[in-house]
Each structure stands twice: as C-alpha cells, then as structure tokens.
Design a protein around this motif. Structure first.
Motif, PDB file in Angstrom:
ATOM      1  N   SER A 222      32.625 -24.481 -18.187  1.00 56.20           N
ATOM      2  CA  SER A 222      31.333 -25.157 -18.350  1.00 56.20           C
ATOM      3  C   SER A 222      30.335 -24.272 -19.074  1.00 56.20           C
ATOM      4  O   SER A 222      29.563 -24.739 -19.920  1.00 56.20           O
ATOM      5  CB  SER A 222      30.775 -25.561 -16.980  1.00 56.20           C
ATOM      6  N   GLY A 223      30.350 -22.982 -18.756  1.00 56.52           N
ATOM      7  CA  GLY A 223      29.458 -22.045 -19.434  1.00 56.52           C
ATOM      8  C   GLY A 223      29.777 -21.929 -20.909  1.00 56.52           C
ATOM      9  O   GLY A 223      28.873 -21.855 -21.750  1.00 56.52           O
TER      10      GLY A 223
ATOM     11  N   TYR B   7      33.755 -31.721 -15.933  1.00 53.53           N
ATOM     12  CA  TYR B   7      32.966 -32.885 -16.371  1.00 53.53           C
ATOM     13  C   TYR B   7      31.656 -32.980 -15.604  1.00 53.53           C
ATOM     14  O   TYR B   7      30.613 -33.330 -16.165  1.00 53.53           O
ATOM     15  CB  TYR B   7      33.786 -34.159 -16.178  1.00 53.53           C
ATOM     16  N   LEU B   8      31.723 -32.646 -14.326  1.00 51.46           N
ATOM     17  CA  LEU B   8      30.542 -32.724 -13.476  1.00 51.46           C
ATOM     18  C   LEU B   8      29.583 -31.560 -13.683  1.00 51.46           C
ATOM     19  O   LEU B   8      28.366 -31.706 -13.544  1.00 51.46           O
ATOM     20  CB  LEU B   8      30.976 -32.773 -12.010  1.00 51.46           C
ATOM     21  N   THR B   9      30.109 -30.388 -14.046  1.00 55.02           N
ATOM     22  CA  THR B   9      29.311 -29.156 -14.076  1.00 55.02           C
ATOM     23  C   THR B   9      28.647 -28.886 -15.417  1.00 55.02           C
ATOM     24  O   THR B   9      27.560 -28.305 -15.471  1.00 55.02           O
ATOM     25  CB  THR B   9      30.195 -27.952 -13.688  1.00 55.02           C
ATOM     26  N   ILE B  10      29.276 -29.288 -16.506  1.00 51.43           N
ATOM     27  CA  ILE B  10      28.713 -29.010 -17.838  1.00 51.43           C
ATOM     28  C   ILE B  10      27.261 -29.478 -17.960  1.00 51.43           C
ATOM     29  O   ILE B  10      26.421 -28.757 -18.512  1.00 51.43           O
ATOM     30  CB  ILE B  10      29.598 -29.633 -18.946  1.00 51.43           C
ATOM     31  N   PRO B  11      26.902 -30.682 -17.462  1.00 50.79           N
ATOM     32  CA  PRO B  11      25.497 -31.114 -17.607  1.00 50.79           C
ATOM     33  C   PRO B  11      24.477 -30.198 -16.940  1.00 50.79           C
ATOM     34  O   PRO B  11      23.315 -30.153 -17.373  1.00 50.79           O
ATOM     35  CB  PRO B  11      25.494 -32.504 -16.955  1.00 50.79           C
ATOM     36  N   PHE B  12      24.883 -29.465 -15.888  1.00 51.37           N
ATOM     37  CA  PHE B  12      23.949 -28.519 -15.281  1.00 51.37           C
ATOM     38  C   PHE B  12      23.485 -27.498 -16.305  1.00 51.37           C
ATOM     39  O   PHE B  12      22.294 -27.207 -16.427  1.00 51.37           O
ATOM     40  CB  PHE B  12      24.617 -27.792 -14.109  1.00 51.37           C
ATOM     41  N   PHE B  13      24.438 -26.944 -17.038  1.00 50.84           N
ATOM     42  CA  PHE B  13      24.110 -25.935 -18.047  1.00 50.84           C
ATOM     43  C   PHE B  13      23.628 -26.584 -19.342  1.00 50.84           C
ATOM     44  O   PHE B  13      22.938 -25.954 -20.137  1.00 50.84           O
ATOM     45  CB  PHE B  13      25.323 -25.050 -18.308  1.00 50.84           C
TER      46      PHE B  13
ATOM     47  N   ILE C 258      28.218 -23.373 -26.585  1.00 48.80           N
ATOM     48  CA  ILE C 258      28.425 -24.078 -27.854  1.00 48.80           C
ATOM     49  C   ILE C 258      27.317 -25.108 -28.072  1.00 48.80           C
ATOM     50  O   ILE C 258      26.756 -25.238 -29.165  1.00 48.80           O
ATOM     51  CB  ILE C 258      29.807 -24.755 -27.871  1.00 48.80           C
ATOM     52  N   TYR C 259      26.992 -25.826 -27.001  1.00 51.42           N
ATOM     53  CA  TYR C 259      25.923 -26.830 -27.086  1.00 51.42           C
ATOM     54  C   TYR C 259      24.586 -26.170 -27.403  1.00 51.42           C
ATOM     55  O   TYR C 259      23.808 -26.676 -28.224  1.00 51.42           O
ATOM     56  CB  TYR C 259      25.850 -27.592 -25.768  1.00 51.42           C
ATOM     57  N   ALA C 260      24.321 -25.018 -26.783  1.00 49.80           N
ATOM     58  CA  ALA C 260      23.067 -24.305 -27.025  1.00 49.80           C
ATOM     59  C   ALA C 260      22.938 -23.908 -28.493  1.00 49.80           C
ATOM     60  O   ALA C 260      21.833 -23.905 -29.049  1.00 49.80           O
ATOM     61  CB  ALA C 260      22.983 -23.068 -26.134  1.00 49.80           C
ATOM     62  N   TYR C 261      24.061 -23.573 -29.128  1.00 50.18           N
ATOM     63  CA  TYR C 261      24.041 -23.209 -30.547  1.00 50.18           C
ATOM     64  C   TYR C 261      23.460 -24.350 -31.384  1.00 50.18           C
ATOM     65  O   TYR C 261      22.599 -24.131 -32.255  1.00 50.18           O
ATOM     66  CB  TYR C 261      25.458 -22.871 -31.019  1.00 50.18           C
TER      67      TYR C 261
END
Length: 369
Positions: free
Chosen positions: A46-47, A188-194, A52-55
């Motif tokens: 997830s991190g 799937y559940l944890t990625i949205p937290f970050f 990658i999303y933060a980029y």
C-alpha cells in the motif's frame, strides 16, 4: 496573494501522524482480520502504491505551484465539470471529518465516558477543530510539529513496556502464513488511507521549497508505515491474529496490557489522550479543506466566518450516522475503499487532461512554425 507558509519538515511530521492516527486506532482489528500475518506485507504494498500516486499528485500541483486547485482546475476541465468535482471534494472532506469524529465519539463513550452522550464529546472536539481551522492551516501544521515527538515518545514507550509479554515464537508465521486473497483484500482496503496524500493539491501553494515535496511525502509514507508496522507486529505477537480481529480497539487492549503486567498502573488514559491528538489533527485538516472549498464557492476572501457554522454541520452529521459502531464498520468494510478510490482518482483525470491539452497546444505551435 500572500499565503501562509508550511515548511517541508512540518509537512513530513504532519503526514506521519495523519497516516498513523485512524489506521492504528480504528482499523487495526479489521485489517488484521482480513490479512492475518500478511498485514505487514499489505502495508508495504500500500505504501508503494501511495508513493507512485503521490508522484502524479505532486506532478499536477507543480504545474501551477502558486495557484489553488479550485482556481486553476477550470482551465483544465470545463467550468461546470470542475465545479461538480469540487462539490464532490467538499462533501468528501466534510463527510470524512464527520465519519472520523463519529468513530472517536464512539470510542470515548464506550471506553471511558459511558454515561456521556455522543453530542457532548462531538461538540467539544468540534469546537476545538473549528477554532483550529479559524486560526489557519499554518497553526494546524505547527501544532503537529510540536506534538510529534511527544506522540513518538509515548508510542516507543508503549512498545518497550510491552516487549517482554510478546510471544516471539509467532515470528515464523510472518514467513510461512500467506494468503493471496488476504493480501489483495487488505491492500485494496489500505491503499486509500495513504492515498489521502491527494490533499497536497489543495495545500500546495502554502508549502515552502515546493521542489522537495515529493521527497518529503515519500519519506512521510515510509516513516509512517514503519511506525504503523511496529504497532501491528506487536499486536500480532501479543494477541495473535484471531484474538486481535475480535477486539474492537486492539491498540487500547495492548496499552492496557501494560497495566495488567504491573509495569505501571492506569497508563492507558495518558497514552490514549496523546493518541487522540493525532485524530484531532486529521479531523482538523479535512474540516479545514471543506471550509476552504466552501469559501471558494461563495467567493469569500476569508474562510473564518464559515468555521463555526460548518463545524456545527460536521458534528450534526457525525451524530446522524445511525447504527453506531456496527454500521460504521459495515460502511468502512463494504463501501469506503471504493468511494475513496473514486475521489482520489480525480486528480489523475486532471493531470491526464492537462497533459493532453499541453501536447495538443505544443503540436499546434510546432505546425504553425
């Protein structure tokens, strides 16, 4: 327009506490129920996804570093589509702040203040959140900077005190016990937290040394996961996945175990009060962003007149979330992740559309020459 300044150090410390707050406090039991000993692997995956999303989020924000997303978004999408998306964000931030507030209300009432109504707890925290939002976003990040090391010391002390009670023979389970379904469902559940690093597009004009933002965010994700992972490992080694997943607030029980082990009496209220500040910080940022967006909708130069009235709406919304803890857990497990993916995917649409427009414009300019 002159904006408040948030240093990269303040951003780093704030995001670490932001990630830590609700994931450890409210979601530990369910995540361990889904992923068992794979929880640590789930956090790492997830991190990585969040990095990658933060980029892409930072890439979008860097294209107009001194403009607010609410203003420049209409240059990318048609005005009515942009307004619709901003409406989604206003509701998302307000609803999420109310959701976290309701989780905190239930926690305090069920654990410490059994005779106290939810509205009293929600009203008090809502008042503090409103005052913080009225003071401005710089105050919020300075508060996180000041509280970070106190929270870190409390968390480290907790792990030191509980260390000798751990069942170290469970270590091998982290190597041998794996489930593909558990890894997928947990991730799937944890990625949205970050993935909530998307707030960067809204606060980017406030940041100093904007070129370092991606590096700072990446370190915040890494250090936040490290802090969370230590707590999850200790939970698994102390209680095991089956018992942990059947405890509503496993971190609270781990803290209470210190008292049971006779290290020190009644330590849990002290540590929980420190952890509560991380929840307050998360609610405050989400609420501030909802106020900020509403002020932009109303074309106000100052968001402060809206803070107390919208805080009352937030508290009322939290109280109207019916069904108590069971209903909140059901929403979290069945709907929250998909709902968050939709909201967190919107900046990617803006980046894609802006890239296409820039490509077409550049191509047209080349043809003209």
């Amino acid at each position: 327009m002159k904006t408040a300044q948030i240093s990269q150090n303040q951003l780093l410390l704030f995001f670490i506490l932001y990630f830590y707050s609700t994931l450890v406090g409210f979601s530990a039991g369910h995540l361990i129920y889904i992923s068992q000993y794979d929880t640590i692997l789930v956090l790492c995956i997830s991190g990585l996804a969040a990095g990658i999303y933060a980029y892409f989020v930072v890439k979008l924000a860097n294209r107009r570093p001194n403009e607010f997303f609410f203003h420049y978004g209409k240059e990318i999408f048609p005005h009515w589509i942009h307004i619709l998306f901003m409406g989604f964000y206003f509701l998302f931030f307000l609803h999420t702040s109310a959701f976290v507030l309701r989780e905190y209300e239930d926690f305090i009432v069920q654990t410490y203040l059994g005779e106290t109504p939810n509205w009293a707890v929600g009203g008090m925290l809502g008042m503090v959140v409103a005052i913080t939002a009225r003071s401005g976003i710089q105050t919020l990040f300075r508060t996180a900077q000041g509280l970070f090391f106190l929270i870190l010391i409390a968390d480290v002390s907790n792990t030191i005190f509980i260390g000798k009670e751990l069942k170290w023979d469970r270590w091998m389970a982290f190597v041998t016990n794996h489930s593909g379904h558990g890894i997928f469902a947990g991730t799937y559940l944890t990625i949205p937290f970050f993935g909530e690093v998307m707030v960067l597009v809204f606060i980017f004009p406030y940041l100093t040394q904007k070129g370092k933002t991606l590096k700072t965010t990446s370190w915040a994700i890494v250090l936040g996961i490290l802090l969370i992972t230590v707590n999850f490992i200790f939970l698994l080694l102390l209680f095991g996945p089956n018992l942990t997943s059947h405890i509503t607030y496993p971190m609270l029980e781990m803290v209470r175990y210190i008292r049971i082990a006779d290290f020190i009496e009644n330590l849990d209220p002290f540590l929980i009060s420190i952890w509560s500040t991380t929840v307050y910080l998360k609610i405050s940022l989400l609420f501030y962003l909802s106020v900020h967006i509403l002020a932009q909708f109303l074309r106000l130069k100052d968001h402060r007149p809206l803070t107390f009235s919208l805080a009352a709406v937030m508290v009322a919304l939290s109280l109207q979330m019916s069904g108590g803890t069971a209903a909140l857990t059901n929403f979290y497990t069945k709907s929250w992740a998909t709902y968050s993916y939709f909201i967190e995917g919107i900046p990617l649409l803006y980046l894609l559309m802006d890239t296409i427009k820039r490509f077409i414009k550049k191509r047209s300019a080349n043809k003209a020459h």
